[in-house]
Scaffold this motif. Structure first.
Motif, PDB file in Angstrom:
ATOM      1  N   ALA A  93      43.310 -45.496  32.002  1.00  0.00           N
ATOM      2  CA  ALA A  93      42.677 -44.495  32.854  1.00  0.00           C
ATOM      3  C   ALA A  93      43.344 -43.130  32.742  1.00  0.00           C
ATOM      4  O   ALA A  93      42.983 -42.209  33.473  1.00  0.00           O
ATOM      5  N   VAL A  94      44.313 -43.003  31.838  1.00  0.00           N
ATOM      6  CA  VAL A  94      45.036 -41.740  31.677  1.00  0.00           C
ATOM      7  C   VAL A  94      44.954 -41.318  30.215  1.00  0.00           C
ATOM      8  O   VAL A  94      44.572 -42.111  29.345  1.00  0.00           O
ATOM      9  N   PRO A  95      45.312 -40.087  29.916  1.00  0.00           N
ATOM     10  CA  PRO A  95      45.306 -39.641  28.514  1.00  0.00           C
ATOM     11  C   PRO A  95      46.246 -40.477  27.649  1.00  0.00           C
ATOM     12  O   PRO A  95      47.194 -41.098  28.143  1.00  0.00           O
ATOM     13  N   LEU A  96      46.002 -40.462  26.354  1.00  0.00           N
ATOM     14  CA  LEU A  96      46.767 -41.274  25.413  1.00  0.00           C
ATOM     15  C   LEU A  96      48.270 -41.029  25.526  1.00  0.00           C
ATOM     16  O   LEU A  96      49.069 -41.970  25.545  1.00  0.00           O
ATOM     17  N   GLY A  97      48.674 -39.773  25.582  1.00  0.00           N
ATOM     18  CA  GLY A  97      50.096 -39.453  25.681  1.00  0.00           C
ATOM     19  C   GLY A  97      50.722 -40.019  26.937  1.00  0.00           C
ATOM     20  O   GLY A  97      51.857 -40.519  26.914  1.00  0.00           O
ATOM     21  N   ALA A  98      50.012 -39.956  28.065  1.00  0.00           N
ATOM     22  CA  ALA A  98      50.532 -40.504  29.315  1.00  0.00           C
ATOM     23  C   ALA A  98      50.634 -42.024  29.240  1.00  0.00           C
ATOM     24  O   ALA A  98      51.590 -42.624  29.762  1.00  0.00           O
ATOM     25  N   ILE A 137      54.172 -49.596  22.829  1.00  0.00           N
ATOM     26  CA  ILE A 137      54.090 -48.152  23.063  1.00  0.00           C
ATOM     27  C   ILE A 137      53.049 -47.512  22.151  1.00  0.00           C
ATOM     28  O   ILE A 137      52.368 -46.552  22.526  1.00  0.00           O
ATOM     29  N   PHE A 138      52.888 -48.069  20.941  1.00  0.00           N
ATOM     30  CA  PHE A 138      52.077 -47.429  19.901  1.00  0.00           C
ATOM     31  C   PHE A 138      50.701 -48.057  19.738  1.00  0.00           C
ATOM     32  O   PHE A 138      49.973 -47.702  18.805  1.00  0.00           O
ATOM     33  N   LEU A 139      50.333 -48.968  20.634  1.00  0.00           N
ATOM     34  CA  LEU A 139      49.025 -49.613  20.518  1.00  0.00           C
ATOM     35  C   LEU A 139      47.877 -48.734  20.992  1.00  0.00           C
ATOM     36  O   LEU A 139      46.714 -49.038  20.747  1.00  0.00           O
ATOM     37  N   GLY A 140      48.206 -47.653  21.695  1.00  0.00           N
ATOM     38  CA  GLY A 140      47.162 -46.744  22.154  1.00  0.00           C
ATOM     39  C   GLY A 140      46.452 -47.235  23.403  1.00  0.00           C
ATOM     40  O   GLY A 140      46.855 -48.202  24.047  1.00  0.00           O
ATOM     41  N   ASN A 141      45.349 -46.555  23.741  1.00  0.00           N
ATOM     42  CA  ASN A 141      44.534 -46.959  24.896  1.00  0.00           C
ATOM     43  C   ASN A 141      43.069 -46.695  24.577  1.00  0.00           C
ATOM     44  O   ASN A 141      42.691 -46.548  23.413  1.00  0.00           O
ATOM     45  N   ASP A 142      42.249 -46.623  25.593  1.00  0.00           N
ATOM     46  CA  ASP A 142      40.808 -46.490  25.388  1.00  0.00           C
ATOM     47  C   ASP A 142      40.394 -45.199  24.676  1.00  0.00           C
ATOM     48  O   ASP A 142      39.236 -45.059  24.278  1.00  0.00           O
ATOM     49  N   PRO A 283      44.303 -38.575  17.186  1.00  0.00           N
ATOM     50  CA  PRO A 283      45.024 -37.299  17.055  1.00  0.00           C
ATOM     51  C   PRO A 283      46.100 -37.392  15.970  1.00  0.00           C
ATOM     52  O   PRO A 283      46.725 -38.436  15.782  1.00  0.00           O
ATOM     53  N   LEU A 284      46.343 -36.295  15.296  1.00  0.00           N
ATOM     54  CA  LEU A 284      47.315 -36.287  14.220  1.00  0.00           C
ATOM     55  C   LEU A 284      48.713 -36.669  14.719  1.00  0.00           C
ATOM     56  O   LEU A 284      49.443 -37.415  14.049  1.00  0.00           O
ATOM     57  N   TRP A 285      49.091 -36.146  15.892  1.00  0.00           N
ATOM     58  CA  TRP A 285      50.428 -36.457  16.408  1.00  0.00           C
ATOM     59  C   TRP A 285      50.595 -37.952  16.639  1.00  0.00           C
ATOM     60  O   TRP A 285      51.683 -38.512  16.421  1.00  0.00           O
ATOM     61  N   TYR A 286      49.515 -38.613  17.048  1.00  0.00           N
ATOM     62  CA  TYR A 286      49.560 -40.048  17.284  1.00  0.00           C
ATOM     63  C   TYR A 286      49.697 -40.799  15.954  1.00  0.00           C
ATOM     64  O   TYR A 286      50.498 -41.751  15.839  1.00  0.00           O
ATOM     65  N   VAL A 287      48.958 -40.374  14.946  1.00  0.00           N
ATOM     66  CA  VAL A 287      49.059 -40.992  13.625  1.00  0.00           C
ATOM     67  C   VAL A 287      50.478 -40.854  13.083  1.00  0.00           C
ATOM     68  O   VAL A 287      51.053 -41.808  12.537  1.00  0.00           O
ATOM     69  N   VAL A 288      51.070 -39.686  13.261  1.00  0.00           N
ATOM     70  CA  VAL A 288      52.436 -39.455  12.781  1.00  0.00           C
ATOM     71  C   VAL A 288      53.416 -40.383  13.491  1.00  0.00           C
ATOM     72  O   VAL A 288      54.302 -40.982  12.858  1.00  0.00           O
TER      73      VAL A 288
END
Length: 476
Positions: A93-98, A137-142, A283-288
């Motif tokens: 329910a929050v942004p990917l970074g959060a 941590i790196f599995l991501g979200n919706d 997002p590129l930062w997430y891929v990195v």
């Protein structure tokens, strides 16, 4: 970036993340309810004393900067609350970074606990939770499709976990190769469960089948986890069924449940999950970050792989202070005879032959022969497990057993809360002692005649009677 996304695995990720958060929840609650007597300022192995002699770089933890029982409780309960929130879907329910920050906070908080937990946190499932939690941590979200690389890292973890456990058995006790280990193990395992008596009483040919099936499940099936679909899903199903069998037969904290969670990464859920959501590009930062985490795990895999191929394979070892990319395995040797330490107290002025000793009862470990073993897993009873080790050798009791008996003589409330039964509810005993018994499951005939689940025989005195503080203040 089609190579990066595994959109069809959205349900796999959903279930895996919620279940992993559930394991975190159990771990944090276990820490919150037991730390004060074990690790607190007046505990058996106090954290302040530990951090004075062990540098931060060897055991990074926020408690190196400051420790108080209130802070430890706060970290534990906040960790439990955050884990519960993620299990309920808060990270979606929050942004990917959060969301990543939420998972990172869980990992950092539990790392801080494990790295000051000393003997009470020396089990393989602590490192396993930290390694799986780091990948979480790196599995991501919706907001993004499940990353292929992290799903493969989880498969790699499941492979190392199962294959390492199989190797340590095959290389270790000859009873694994002779298919006879389960003639003993259900009875002598650290903490039997309510069905362990029945498993132990299975016909010996079935025990042979159990051991043979275990070898297949841990030495052959794990390679299927690294194969294309649908082979990987079938392999994961075998791992899950095997782990559920272990859940039924004993109490191994959250080890079996977490193994099931990790194995889910190999399950292709697309056949019953419906169409995959239309995810935007990651997002590129997430891929990195995902690629950096993958490179880190690949580099650190050198040590567990070297350990697995070594003749001197270690069980449950971490090669770095962050507990990343560890080696796993248990029961390379199987105990043939079960010994238990029974602690008793008396309020007699001077113990003698006529003294009546009253027995303390533990929550999980065998004591009262008429008491059916209980199911506690995935909850971890840390004191009960260490009592099993202490019965194997007094060396395992060094540093904590004497303070433990002292706390009983003082009537320490935090310590007594770890027990099921305190035979001195009004005031502490004048003396306590410890006896070593041999325990075995009763036969069917003995069970019908006596109603007992255990039969025990005195072996020797483990600790002679120790006198309490007399009329001093007994409780804190």
């Amino acid at each position: 970036m089609d190579w990066f996304a595994a959109s069809d695995y959205w349900l796999t990720r959903l279930v895996l993340q919620r279940a992993l958060a559930g394991v975190y929840l159990v771990a944090f609650v276990s820490a919150a309810l037991q730390f004060r007597a074990l690790l607190g300022e007046h505990g058996l192995t106090p954290v302040p004393r530990f951090v004075r002699r062990v540098p931060f770089r060897a055991s990074p933890s926020l408690f190196h900067w400051r420790y108080s029982d209130r802070l430890f409780a706060g970290v534990s309960w906040c960790g439990a609350a955050l884990a519960a929130a993620i299990a309920a879907g808060a990270a979606d329910a929050v942004p990917l970074g959060a969301a990543m920050a939420m998972w990172a906070l869980l990992w950092l908080a539990y790392l801080s606990i494990v790295n000051v937990g000393q003997i009470w946190y020396s089990f393989g499932w602590e490192s396993l939770l930290l390694e799986a939690g780091f990948l979480g941590i790196f599995l991501g979200n919706d907001e993004t499709a499940p990353p292929v690389l992290v799903l493969w890292l989880l498969r790699w973890l499941a492979f190392r976990l199962e294959f390492g456990a199989g190797l340590i058995k095959w290389r270790g006790d000859r009873c694994w190769r002779e298919l006879t280990c389960l003639d003993y193990h259900h009875e002598t395992q650290p903490m039997p469960g309510p069905l362990s008596w029945f498993f132990h009483r299975l016909p010996k040919p079935l025990h042979r089948v159990e051991v043979a099936a275990n070898h297949v499940a841990q030495l052959v099936v794990p390679f299927g986890l690294l194969m294309p679909q649908p082979v990987a899903t079938y392999a994961a199903a075998v791992v899950i069924v095997t782990q559920l069998w272990l859940v039924l037969s004993g109490n191994f904290s959250w080890l079996n449940w977490l193994t099931i969670v990790i194995a889910l990464a190999a399950v292709d859920s697309s056949a019953f999950s419906g169409p995959a959501p239309a995810y935007p590009a990651a997002p590129l930062w997430y891929v990195v970050l995902v690629c950096a985490a993958t490179a880190t795990v690949v580099a650190l895999s050198y040590w567990p792989v070297r350990n697995m191929v070594s003749r001197g394979q270690q069980m449950n070892a971490s090669f770095n202070s962050l507990h990343l990319v560890n080696t796993y395995g248990a029961f390379g040797s199987v105990t043939r005879v079960r010994h238990e330490i029974v602690i008793e107290g008396t309020d007699d002025e001077q113990p003698g032959e006529e003294t009546v000793w009253r027995e303390y009862g533990f929550r999980g470990k065998p004591g009262d022969v008429r008491r059916l073993p209980r199911q506690f897993a995935p909850y971890h009873l840390r004191l009960d497990w260490q009592m099993w080790f202490a019965a194997l050798s007094p060396a395992y009791a060094a540093g904590w057993f004497e303070p433990f008996t002292t706390r009983l003589l003082e009537g320490d409330r935090a310590t007594l809360r770890l027990l099921r039964h305190n035979p001195f509810p009004e005031e502490p005993p004048r003396y306590v002692r410890a006896l070593l018994y041999r325990y075995r499951f009763t036969t069917r005939e003995e069970r019908r005649a006596t109603g007992d689940w255990w039969q025990r025989t005195l072996v020797r005195e483990f600790m002679p009677p120790v006198r309490g503080p007399g009329d001093a203040e007994h409780s804190r």
